[in-house]
Motif scaffolding. Structure first.
Motif, PDB file in Angstrom:
ATOM      1  N   ASN A  70      72.513  -6.968  29.432  1.00  0.00           N
ATOM      2  CA  ASN A  70      71.941  -7.654  30.584  1.00  0.00           C
ATOM      3  C   ASN A  70      71.398  -9.022  30.157  1.00  0.00           C
ATOM      4  O   ASN A  70      70.561  -9.101  29.254  1.00  0.00           O
ATOM      5  N   GLN A 244      69.461  -5.953  41.498  1.00  0.00           N
ATOM      6  CA  GLN A 244      69.581  -6.113  40.051  1.00  0.00           C
ATOM      7  C   GLN A 244      70.803  -6.966  39.773  1.00  0.00           C
ATOM      8  O   GLN A 244      71.789  -6.903  40.525  1.00  0.00           O
ATOM      9  N   ASN A 245      70.765  -7.779  38.724  1.00  0.00           N
ATOM     10  CA  ASN A 245      71.819  -8.779  38.550  1.00  0.00           C
ATOM     11  C   ASN A 245      73.206  -8.188  38.295  1.00  0.00           C
ATOM     12  O   ASN A 245      74.206  -8.715  38.802  1.00  0.00           O
ATOM     13  N   THR A 248      74.527  -7.106  41.522  1.00  0.00           N
ATOM     14  CA  THR A 248      74.948  -8.274  42.298  1.00  0.00           C
ATOM     15  C   THR A 248      76.369  -8.684  41.941  1.00  0.00           C
ATOM     16  O   THR A 248      77.177  -9.002  42.829  1.00  0.00           O
ATOM     17  N   GLY A 268      70.779 -11.615  45.770  1.00  0.00           N
ATOM     18  CA  GLY A 268      70.582 -10.767  44.607  1.00  0.00           C
ATOM     19  C   GLY A 268      69.227 -10.978  43.972  1.00  0.00           C
ATOM     20  O   GLY A 268      68.650 -12.067  44.049  1.00  0.00           O
ATOM     21  N   ASP A 270      67.333 -11.456  40.615  1.00  0.00           N
ATOM     22  CA  ASP A 270      67.592 -11.989  39.288  1.00  0.00           C
ATOM     23  C   ASP A 270      68.816 -12.901  39.330  1.00  0.00           C
ATOM     24  O   ASP A 270      69.808 -12.603  39.995  1.00  0.00           O
ATOM     25  N   ASP A 271      68.715 -13.995  38.619  1.00  0.00           N
ATOM     26  CA  ASP A 271      69.775 -14.989  38.659  1.00  0.00           C
ATOM     27  C   ASP A 271      70.982 -14.531  37.853  1.00  0.00           C
ATOM     28  O   ASP A 271      70.898 -13.645  36.997  1.00  0.00           O
ATOM     29  N   VAL A 272      72.105 -15.148  38.151  1.00  0.00           N
ATOM     30  CA  VAL A 272      73.386 -14.810  37.524  1.00  0.00           C
ATOM     31  C   VAL A 272      73.983 -16.094  36.976  1.00  0.00           C
ATOM     32  O   VAL A 272      73.959 -17.140  37.640  1.00  0.00           O
ATOM     33  N   VAL A 284      69.706 -16.143  45.167  1.00  0.00           N
ATOM     34  CA  VAL A 284      69.055 -15.130  44.340  1.00  0.00           C
ATOM     35  C   VAL A 284      67.540 -15.258  44.397  1.00  0.00           C
ATOM     36  O   VAL A 284      66.995 -16.308  44.750  1.00  0.00           O
TER      37      VAL A 284
END
Length: 331
Positions: A70, A244-245, A248, A268, A270-272, A284
């Motif tokens: 993660n 959760q990322n 997402t 989403g 948390d960022d991606v 996000v």
């Protein structure tokens, strides 16, 4: 080891043989030594040479993160290492993989290496197994999730508030049929994000029967399958909140495969990575992993420097980043 030997009524060499699993020790002697080890909370020292120093420090800390797969965990690790490097301290890191059995094994491995402090992401129902270590002076800081069973410092995100903001954002764009995709409910952060989502629905007067709740989604493949199944229903959702990322990413793949990524809103938690390069860009609720890691490390080092501090939970705010996917209105 001398203390263990005295309590067990055996020689130091016998204690060493029991601890190292050497043969030719009677079962009764092994039992006496193991009982003395437990009573004294003895941990075998793998770096005894370091303890000859007058401050009895090893110049190391243990870091347990959720999962090395993660990106959020990677960002936490980097932030802790940044602060530790400034003090010439090495970081031993391990991955929890959200496995309760792995948690205690990883912590035990850290303690056998006589780390000076512990920064931990946990999943077991209770962390009371660390009470003896805490009483012996090992500083503990919990990150991402607060501990239960003992009082200790914690640094966490504003999970419920961030989820509520994401939900409020979708409602503000006209959505009433919103699907929630979350991680395993035994994970504290998953419970908090679901709570924020549900409470915001209640504040908006939206009946929970109008939303779809999908929990125990643990990876991208499960998320992709879950989202695909949502659109086999007679009334599919017009928006999705993925909590959760990794979830997402699976949700995004499913929407794109279905050709629904421009008509179904998605926010989403948390960022991606590269989220701003997608079309539409991914909206996000971003966590500040760097601040969480820095604050946790600073707290550990303050305690190691002798500061007498009351245990405290630090809540790091999240930030809603609008990029397009969360601003799609229901058709």
């Amino acid at each position: 080891m001398r203390d263990v030997a005295t309590l067990a009524g055996v020689g130091v060499k016998t204690v060493s043989r029991v601890i190292n699993g050497e043969p030719h020790v009677s079962a009764a002697t092994i039992e006496r030594v193991q009982r003395a080890v437990a009573d004294l909370n003895f941990q075998p020292d793998l770096h005894a040479g370091n303890l000859r120093r007058t401050d009895r420090r090893t110049g190391t800390i243990g870091l347990l993160v959720g999962s090395v797969s993660n990106p959020f965990s990677g960002a936490l690790h980097r932030a802790v290492e940044d602060r530790a490097a400034q003090r010439g301290v090495a970081v031993f890191a391990s991955s929890l993989d959200d496995d309760p059995n792995q948690e205690e094994k990883a912590v035990d491995a850290f303690l056998k290496r006589r780390v000076d402090g512990l920064i931990l992401t946990t999943i077991k129902p209770s962390q009371a197994y660390l009470l003896a270590e805490q009483r012996h002076g090992t500083p503990l800081v919990f990150i991402d999730r607060e501990p239960t069973g003992l009082e200790a410092d914690a640094v966490v995100s504003s999970n419920a508030d961030g989820a509520a903001e994401a939900t409020r954002h979708l409602i503000g764009y006209g959505h009433r049929h919103i699907a929630y995709l979350g991680d395993r409910p035994e994970i504290q952060t998953a419970r908090e994000r679901k709570r924020g989502f549900m409470e915001e629905l209640g504040r908006a007067g939206i009946a929970t029967g109008e939303v779809t709740i999908v929990e125990a989604v643990t990876d991208e493949a499960q998320a992709e399958a879950a989202v695909a199944s949502l659109f086999t229903a007679s009334t599919p959702p017009t928006a999705i909140f993925s909590a959760q990322n990794l979830i997402t990413m699976g949700a995004l793949r499913a929407l794109r495969r279905l050709g629904a990524h421009r008509r179904v809103a998605l926010v989403g938690f948390d960022d991606v990575e590269l989220a701003d390069l997608l079309e539409p860009g991914l909206t996000v609720v971003a966590q500040d992993a760097a601040q969480i890691g820095h604050r946790a490390a600073e707290r550990i080092f303050a305690r190691l420097d002798g500061a007498e501090l009351e245990s405290q939970t630090f809540v790091v705010p999240t930030t809603l980043i609008r990029r397009g996917s969360g601003e799609i209105r229901p058709s």
